[in-house]
Design a protein around this motif. Structure first.
Motif, PDB file in Angstrom:
ATOM      1  N   ARG A   1       3.419   0.533  -2.582  1.00 36.36           N
ATOM      2  CA  ARG A   1       4.660   1.279  -3.024  1.00 36.36           C
ATOM      3  C   ARG A   1       5.551   2.089  -2.098  1.00 36.36           C
ATOM      4  O   ARG A   1       4.935   2.482  -1.218  1.00 36.36           O
ATOM      5  CB  ARG A   1       4.691   2.160  -4.477  1.00 36.36           C
TER       6      ARG A   1
ATOM      7  N   SER B   1       3.163   4.523  -0.376  1.00 38.02           N
ATOM      8  CA  SER B   1       1.859   5.262  -1.081  1.00 38.02           C
ATOM      9  C   SER B   1       0.733   5.223  -0.047  1.00 38.02           C
ATOM     10  O   SER B   1      -0.298   6.002  -0.400  1.00 38.02           O
ATOM     11  CB  SER B   1       1.824   4.478  -2.536  1.00 38.02           C
TER      12      SER B   1
ATOM     13  N   GLU C   1       8.041   4.892  -2.174  1.00 39.06           N
ATOM     14  CA  GLU C   1       8.434   6.032  -3.098  1.00 39.06           C
ATOM     15  C   GLU C   1       9.722   6.859  -2.690  1.00 39.06           C
ATOM     16  O   GLU C   1       9.794   7.203  -1.482  1.00 39.06           O
ATOM     17  CB  GLU C   1       7.726   7.004  -3.530  1.00 39.06           C
TER      18      GLU C   1
END
Ligand code: FAD
Length: 293
Positions: free
Chosen positions: A156, A259, A158
């Motif tokens: 991910r 992540s 973010e």
């Protein structure tokens, strides 16, 4: 070639630097650049590089290959705050350093790194088919903020949107810059005039201006004369009369972090791993050479 020690995907400044560094250690490196895109506007990016980044480029024999007008030393920095005349001044002299930073022409630096790659016996530039079929002990994803390889790994990104965009451009000024960088940190905009020696030695700046999106759109829509007038108002004439010397480019600004930065057989580097506000001047400078030279 069926195997390399390291496959580097992405040939921006962050991709080419470790490719060259690892090649100098004797490792076999595959470098997969993006496919060239037709057209596009001139690249007006200029980066403030700190001493560690310059030391890395020197060790790669790239720094000394830069033309003189592609790297301008910063000797003084004048930072203005909001109202009440708040300001901070730094100088290389006070810091007992030769210079505070260097303002470097990003496309020229990418080009010189590319020339060094061509002469590196251990760095092999690969096309798409070769990059897909080759085996690598480690893949370094240096594909920038929109890294497809990162997404394919399921990592991910973010992201926090600042609601700001940045305008970057090259400027010429009536007054000499004398190696002084000027920044205005205030609300709602943040503006940097970075001394630069191209197109006119001593009389050029690289502009980075962070603004709320709507204001940014308004300024991008202005003609050159109206934009120069807005810039004069924003800089209070501190750098003399300013004129555009390039087209304006616009970037949406966000802070973001992957992540995970590494896993079995892969590592994320540069903007593929983290994205920071450009006015901090840290995107590239966050990288640090830690391998033996
Ligand atoms: C206006 C502005 C000013 C800035 N000023 C500074 C500064 O003063 N100091 C500083 O340190 N940082 C600064 N930064 C940050 C700096 O630009 C970035 O941190 C830096 O460019 C990151 O380099 P990168 O190689 O990771 O990514 P990029 O420069 O985005 O390069 C990624 C490369 O990968 C390629 N690519 C993408 N997908 C693929 C794929 N699937 N396969 C192969 N290749 C691919 C792209 O075409 C590109 O060549 C600034 C940023 C902006 C926007």
């Amino acid at each position: 070639m069926k195997h390399v020690d390291v496959l580097v995907r992405g040939a921006g400044i962050v991709g080419q630097s470790p490719a060259l560094s690892l090649g100098r250690l004797g490792l076999q490196v595959g470098l997969r650049p993006d496919d060239p895109r037709p057209g596009g506007t001139p690249d007006v990016r200029a980066y403030a590089l700190n001493a560690a980044s310059v030391a890395l480029l020197k060790s790669l024999k790239v720094w000394d290959a830069l033309p003189a007008d592609a790297a301008t030393p910063v000797y003084d920095m004048h930072v203005c705050g909001d109202a009440h005349g708040s300001a901070i001044d730094f100088s290389a002299w006070e810091q007992r350093a030769g210079e505070l930073a260097w303002i470097v022409d990003a496309p020229v630096l990418e080009r010189e790194l590319g020339n060094a790659v061509r002469f590196s016996p251990h760095v092999h530039v690969l096309d798409a088919a070769q990059a897909e079929s080759i085996r690598a002990d480690l893949t370094a994803l240096c594909e920038g903020k929109a890294s497809a390889g990162r997404a394919a790994l399921g990592v991910r990104f973010e992201r926090h949107d600042y609601g700001h965009s940045a305008i970057a451009a090259r400027l010429v000024a009536s007054a000499p810059h004398q190696g002084t960088a000027r920044q205005w940190f205030r609300s709602p905009d943040v503006l940097a005039l970075l001394p630069f020696d191209s197109p006119q030695p001593q009389h050029s700046y690289a502009l980075v201006w962070s603004l709320p999106r709507e204001r940014c759109a308004e300024l991008m829509a202005l003609d050159e004369a109206a934009f120069a007038a807005a810039l004069m108002a924003a800089t209070e004439g501190a750098a003399g009369d300013l004129q555009l010397a390039s087209p304006r480019a616009e970037w949406p600004l966000a802070i973001a972090q992957a992540s995970a930065w590494c896993g079995p057989g892969w590592v994320l580097l540069g903007d593929a791993a983290h994205l920071v506000h450009p006015l901090a001047g840290q995107g590239l400078n966050l990288g640090r050479p830690t391998w033996p030279r």
